[in-house]
Design a protein around this motif. Structure first.
Motif, PDB file in Angstrom:
ATOM      1  N   SER A 298       0.829  -1.213   0.000  1.00  0.00           N
ATOM      2  CA  SER A 298       0.000   0.000   0.000  1.00  0.00           C
ATOM      3  C   SER A 298       0.864   1.264   0.000  1.00  0.00           C
ATOM      4  O   SER A 298       0.527   2.245  -0.676  1.00  0.00           O
ATOM      5  CB  SER A 298      -0.949  -0.011   1.196  1.00  0.00           C
ATOM      6  OG  SER A 298      -0.201  -0.220   2.377  1.00  0.00           O
ATOM      7  N   TRP A 336       1.837 -11.854  -8.454  1.00  0.00           N
ATOM      8  CA  TRP A 336       1.147 -11.242  -7.320  1.00  0.00           C
ATOM      9  C   TRP A 336       1.804 -11.545  -5.981  1.00  0.00           C
ATOM     10  O   TRP A 336       1.853 -10.646  -5.140  1.00  0.00           O
ATOM     11  CB  TRP A 336      -0.372 -11.470  -7.352  1.00  0.00           C
ATOM     12  CG  TRP A 336      -0.906 -12.876  -7.383  1.00  0.00           C
ATOM     13  CD1 TRP A 336      -0.933 -13.746  -6.347  1.00  0.00           C
ATOM     14  CD2 TRP A 336      -1.532 -13.536  -8.478  1.00  0.00           C
ATOM     15  NE1 TRP A 336      -1.528 -14.914  -6.738  1.00  0.00           N
ATOM     16  CE2 TRP A 336      -1.918 -14.819  -8.044  1.00  0.00           C
ATOM     17  CE3 TRP A 336      -1.811 -13.168  -9.803  1.00  0.00           C
ATOM     18  CZ2 TRP A 336      -2.546 -15.740  -8.860  1.00  0.00           C
ATOM     19  CZ3 TRP A 336      -2.455 -14.079 -10.618  1.00  0.00           C
ATOM     20  CH2 TRP A 336      -2.803 -15.356 -10.153  1.00  0.00           C
ATOM     21  N   LEU A 341       0.555  -9.602  -2.777  1.00  0.00           N
ATOM     22  CA  LEU A 341      -0.903  -9.610  -2.937  1.00  0.00           C
ATOM     23  C   LEU A 341      -1.397 -11.033  -3.156  1.00  0.00           C
ATOM     24  O   LEU A 341      -0.631 -11.912  -3.563  1.00  0.00           O
ATOM     25  CB  LEU A 341      -1.313  -8.774  -4.158  1.00  0.00           C
ATOM     26  CG  LEU A 341      -1.076  -7.273  -4.102  1.00  0.00           C
ATOM     27  CD1 LEU A 341      -1.564  -6.635  -5.398  1.00  0.00           C
ATOM     28  CD2 LEU A 341      -1.792  -6.654  -2.911  1.00  0.00           C
ATOM     29  N   ASP A 342      -2.704 -11.237  -2.912  1.00  0.00           N
ATOM     30  CA  ASP A 342      -3.291 -12.499  -3.336  1.00  0.00           C
ATOM     31  C   ASP A 342      -3.965 -12.276  -4.685  1.00  0.00           C
ATOM     32  O   ASP A 342      -4.047 -11.145  -5.174  1.00  0.00           O
ATOM     33  CB  ASP A 342      -4.265 -13.047  -2.286  1.00  0.00           C
ATOM     34  CG  ASP A 342      -5.361 -12.058  -1.962  1.00  0.00           C
ATOM     35  OD1 ASP A 342      -5.586 -11.135  -2.786  1.00  0.00           O
ATOM     36  OD2 ASP A 342      -5.993 -12.172  -0.891  1.00  0.00           O
ATOM     37  N   GLU A 344      -7.011 -12.363  -5.711  1.00  0.00           N
ATOM     38  CA  GLU A 344      -8.183 -11.479  -5.679  1.00  0.00           C
ATOM     39  C   GLU A 344      -7.789  -9.995  -5.745  1.00  0.00           C
ATOM     40  O   GLU A 344      -8.232  -9.241  -6.608  1.00  0.00           O
ATOM     41  CB  GLU A 344      -8.880 -11.743  -4.342  1.00  0.00           C
ATOM     42  CG  GLU A 344     -10.350 -11.958  -4.281  1.00  0.00           C
ATOM     43  CD  GLU A 344     -11.001 -12.708  -5.389  1.00  0.00           C
ATOM     44  OE1 GLU A 344     -12.169 -12.447  -5.520  1.00  0.00           O
ATOM     45  OE2 GLU A 344     -10.374 -13.519  -6.156  1.00  0.00           O
ATOM     46  N   SER A 345      -6.935  -9.595  -4.802  1.00  0.00           N
ATOM     47  CA  SER A 345      -6.608  -8.167  -4.717  1.00  0.00           C
ATOM     48  C   SER A 345      -5.750  -7.742  -5.912  1.00  0.00           C
ATOM     49  O   SER A 345      -5.788  -6.590  -6.333  1.00  0.00           O
ATOM     50  CB  SER A 345      -5.916  -7.830  -3.396  1.00  0.00           C
ATOM     51  OG  SER A 345      -5.039  -8.858  -3.022  1.00  0.00           O
ATOM     52  N   ASP A 348      -8.220  -7.211  -8.673  1.00  0.00           N
ATOM     53  CA  ASP A 348      -9.023  -6.045  -8.340  1.00  0.00           C
ATOM     54  C   ASP A 348      -8.412  -4.756  -8.920  1.00  0.00           C
ATOM     55  O   ASP A 348      -9.120  -3.814  -9.258  1.00  0.00           O
ATOM     56  CB  ASP A 348      -9.138  -5.953  -6.816  1.00  0.00           C
ATOM     57  CG  ASP A 348     -10.253  -5.022  -6.413  1.00  0.00           C
ATOM     58  OD1 ASP A 348     -11.344  -5.171  -6.995  1.00  0.00           O
ATOM     59  OD2 ASP A 348     -10.022  -4.139  -5.568  1.00  0.00           O
ATOM     60  N   LEU A 349      -7.094  -4.738  -9.054  1.00  0.00           N
ATOM     61  CA  LEU A 349      -6.417  -3.537  -9.569  1.00  0.00           C
ATOM     62  C   LEU A 349      -6.871  -3.191 -10.991  1.00  0.00           C
ATOM     63  O   LEU A 349      -6.867  -2.027 -11.380  1.00  0.00           O
ATOM     64  CB  LEU A 349      -4.895  -3.743  -9.576  1.00  0.00           C
ATOM     65  CG  LEU A 349      -4.206  -3.888  -8.227  1.00  0.00           C
ATOM     66  CD1 LEU A 349      -2.749  -4.304  -8.419  1.00  0.00           C
ATOM     67  CD2 LEU A 349      -4.284  -2.570  -7.462  1.00  0.00           C
ATOM     68  N   LYS A 368      -6.379   3.713 -11.773  1.00  0.00           N
ATOM     69  CA  LYS A 368      -6.351   3.473 -10.333  1.00  0.00           C
ATOM     70  C   LYS A 368      -4.960   3.708  -9.755  1.00  0.00           C
ATOM     71  O   LYS A 368      -4.829   4.010  -8.583  1.00  0.00           O
ATOM     72  CB  LYS A 368      -6.750   2.019 -10.025  1.00  0.00           C
ATOM     73  CG  LYS A 368      -8.244   1.760 -10.112  1.00  0.00           C
ATOM     74  CD  LYS A 368      -8.538   0.327  -9.666  1.00  0.00           C
ATOM     75  CE  LYS A 368     -10.014  -0.009  -9.817  1.00  0.00           C
ATOM     76  NZ  LYS A 368     -10.281  -1.431  -9.509  1.00  0.00           N
TER      77      LYS A 368
END
Ligand SMILES: *Cc1c(COP(=O)(O)O)cnc(C)c1O
Length: 717
Positions: A298, A336, A341-342, A344-345, A348-349, A368
């Motif tokens: 993050s 990932w 990250l996993d 999913e996330s 999501d990007l 994003k």
């Protein structure tokens, strides 16, 4: 790190700098440098297709020896080299250092899938590429600390050949690497630099070529190398391949590979500018570098966002690249975890909230992960805010954080040398150094009408003579298949009002709109006292059959005797022929289906040279048209109650109306000296508005002050 510049022959000492000059595209926007090569040998210059590297590769030693003893040539050579050293080798443009910051503090990496620099470097398909090419040239002039990254396409785009039935056949023309102004980047041992695309499995390797664009280095990634298997070698074969998996691999190589290449060369790039979504994986690689240095995802993302500029060029959601999740998984499953990250996330990007299952959307991802985002005209900014509203659901549409920077064209590249001389006489010798100031252009009003018109008429003749020459070559080549030759424009008349339409043949540009009402058009073109002619040129993407059908319609009209030879289709539209067209026609026609022309730039090139636009109000023309500098017709807003056929018919009728009632009569309202005062007035207004406002100088300065300067705080902090 420098490339190996190799010429098979060494120039005599006295003119040894000519090799460095040939290898820097700087010569392309300095007419005195172009003339130097031409002076060396007119024949070789022409045979090389105005490519000095190829020319010097093929020229004989005696020509060079003679030149090195010719006092006139030497004086010319010294003048050019002095300027070259001043602008490129010793410092160069100072605007950035004087107005933004110390260039050392803010190295910027600019990524683009295509670059339009010159016809000898076929790494472009259309407007996006020329925008990028003009951006680099202007960045050199202004002294921006920019490093550019792109793709080496060994098979270039395509060479266009039209069959007798008017169908575009796609011919590949492999790039002659030895004859191009590119040099291989080497490592410290002198071997070609070899870089593995990080993390991605199965592995892909790349080598790197360098092009010098004034002071700006452009690094081109090449996958056609020994280390790769055949499927990998083909990754960079073609611009915008239609195969979705190969397309994904291209974008992986451009974004992730490109970033790794910069790292391998030791080139820091705290600021990243993405020209369209294709290279957006570069953002991902920057985040990964942060994470691998110990930063949390993050935090790394936040840092990167503040220093990333994303320019979107697409006004329809369908035009963005979206990769199915399964396909992404195939290449990114090791990636990932590297980001912390996993699955999913990670996905999501790139997930579009308006269409979450479609796949990984490159534009969504770029939006994003960047804080500085823009469309390429005021209108396109609005469209982009509407299109991507779902990414910022809590905000009113007008507060969606996507701004706009209207495109511009590199004035020294697109101004015709004879026109430039005319401006030198009337605007002052130094007008180019202050060409983005509106005051500079006021003096255009005082240019005597005859001088401006005669210069233009000379350029129109030059265009028509060039078309004749090509038709003659085609005739010799094709023998009795004369229909193709006739369609190329052998009946063009320099005294007729000449309309130009040249751009990619893609459905939304509606090249055939002007052909909609055949009977009405025949009457317009064949009017004995006020004849009109139309010159078309452009290519369809090899996979775009709809575009090829439109091209076929145009070609069929061009070879139909009922139009009296007043429609021409000229094959093989490239940078060089674009120059002839934007300099030489009387009127530049643009008929896009709004709002699909994000900006458009060829009309700016035309206007700069005194060729007024006749365009649908869309893209740049919505802010460019001022009621005096050309004409607008047809509808801007999409009316949902009408189908596309009705809209086309209405726009076509509006086009014929304005031609009949205003434009043709104005063009032919001539004084006794054969010049239409009213027409020349519109020409002047076109120049005055395009020169400063739609220049790449205005555009690059805007990027620098709106975005790059803002990145500085984040870089310093
Ligand atoms: C400028 C240019 C373009 C872009 O034209 P648009 O008007 O933006 O479609 C395409 N091709 C060539 C060769 C150009 O010079």
């Amino acid at each position: 790190m420098d490339g190996l510049k190799r010429l098979p022959i060494e120039a005599p000492d006295r003119i040894s700098g000519i090799a460095a000059l040939a290898f820097n595209m700087w010569w392309g926007w300095h007419p005195e440098a172009r003339m130097l090569f031409k002076r060396l040998s007119r024949a070789e210059w022409k045979l090389s297709g105005h490519n000095p590297v190829k020319m010097l590769t093929e020229i004989d030693r005696k020509t060079l020896d003679d030149a090195s003893k010719d006092q006139d040539f030497l004086a010319h050579y010294d003048r050019v080299m002095e300027r070259f050293r001043e602008e490129v080798e010793n410092g160069g443009g100072k605007w950035f250092s004087q107005n933004v910051c110390d260039p050392e503090a803010l190295p910027i990496a600019f990524f683009s899938a295509e670059y339009g620099l010159h016809r000898s470097l076929p790494f472009y398909a259309g407007g996006l590429g020329f925008l990028a090419g003009d951006f680099l040239k202007e960045s050199s002039d202004l002294g921006l600390p920019l490093t550019a990254v792109g793709f080496m396409y060994p098979e270039g785009y395509l060479r266009q050949k039209i069959s007798l039935s008017g169908w575009q056949e796609n011919l590949d023309e492999p790039l002659d690497r030895a004859g191009a102004a590119i040099s291989k980047v080497t490592d410290e041992k002198g071997r070609p630099l070899l870089v593995k695309v990080p993390v991605i499995e199965p592995p892909i390797y790349v080598e790197v070529w360098k092009i010098e664009v004034g002071k700006i280095p452009l690094y081109l990634i090449d996958t056609d190398i020994e280390a790769n298997d055949p499927w990998n070698r083909r990754i960079s074969a073609h611009l915008y391949t239609g195969n979705i998996e190969q397309r994904l691999r291209q974008e992986i190589v451009l974004g992730i590979g490109g970033s790794a290449v910069l790292a391998a060369m030791g080139l820091r790039h705290p600021v990243l500018h993405l020209n369209e979504g294709h290279p957006a994986f570069a953002i991902m690689e920057r985040i990964r570098e942060g994470v691998s240095a110990g930063t949390r995802f993050s935090d790394a993302l936040r840092n990167i966002k503040e220093t990333t500029v994303f320019t979107t060029h697409t006004p329809v959601a369908a035009g963005t690249d979206v990769f199915p999740f399964e396909l992404m998984e195939k290449y990114f499953s090791p990636y990932w975890p590297a980001l912390g990250l996993d699955r999913e996330s990670f996905f999501d990007l790139g997930m579009n909230p308006a269409d979450p299952r479609a796949g990984f959307n490159m534009t969504v991802f770029a939006l994003k992960c960047s804080s500085h985002r823009n469309g390429v005209s005021k209108r396109h900014g609005e469209i982009a805010r509407r299109m991507w509203h779902s990414l910022w659901p809590g905000r009113p549409e007008e507060d969606v954080p996507v701004r706009s920077v209207t495109n511009g064209v590199h004035v020294p590249t697109w101004i015709e040398p004879k026109m430039e001389l005319l401006f030198n006489r009337h605007l002052g010798e130094d007008w180019k150094s202050r060409h983005d100031q509106p005051e500079t252009w006021e003096a255009v009003r005082k240019i005597p009408d005859t001088e401006l018109w005669n210069t233009h008429y000379w350029l129109k003749m030059k265009l028509i003579m060039r078309i004749m020459e090509r038709a003659r070559e085609r005739w010799i080549e094709n023998g009795p298949d004369a229909r193709v030759v006739l369609a190329e424009g052998v009946f063009l008349d320099p005294n007729a009002l000449t309309i130009g339409f040249a751009r990619r043949f893609t459905t939304y540009k509606r090249a055939s709109l002007v052909l909609s009402d055949t009977e009405r058009l025949k009457r317009l073109l064949n009017n004995k006292w006020m004849p009109v002619q139309i010159i078309f040129a452009g290519k369809a993407h090899p996979a775009d059959d709809a575009g090829k059908h439109i091209l076929q319609q145009v070609f069929t009209a061009a070879s139909d005797p009922a139009f009296g030879g007043r429609i021409a289709f000229v094959e093989e539209y490239d940078e060089q022929f674009a120059q002839y067209m934007v300099h030489g026609v009387d009127l530049w026609l643009n008929t896009p289906l709004p709002p699909l022309e994000a900006s458009g730039t060829s009309g700016m090139k035309a206007a700069l040279n005194g060729v007024p636009n006749l365009s649908i109000p869309d893209g740049w023309w919505l802010e460019g048209y001022n009621g005096k500098n050309g004409w607008a017709f047809g509808t801007t807003e999409k009316d949902e109650t009408k189908n596309s056929r009705q809209r086309d018919a209405e726009d076509a009728a509006a086009l014929y109306d304005i031609l009949e009632s205003l434009i043709i009569p104005l063009f032919y309202r001539m004084n006794s000296d054969g010049i239409s005062k009213g027409w020349v007035q519109v020409m002047k207004e076109a120049i005055i508005s395009a020169g400063p406002g739609f220049s790449a100088r205005r555009m690059v300065k805007e990027y620098a002050t709106k975005f790059y300067e803002k990145c500085l705080l984040a870089v310093a902090g």
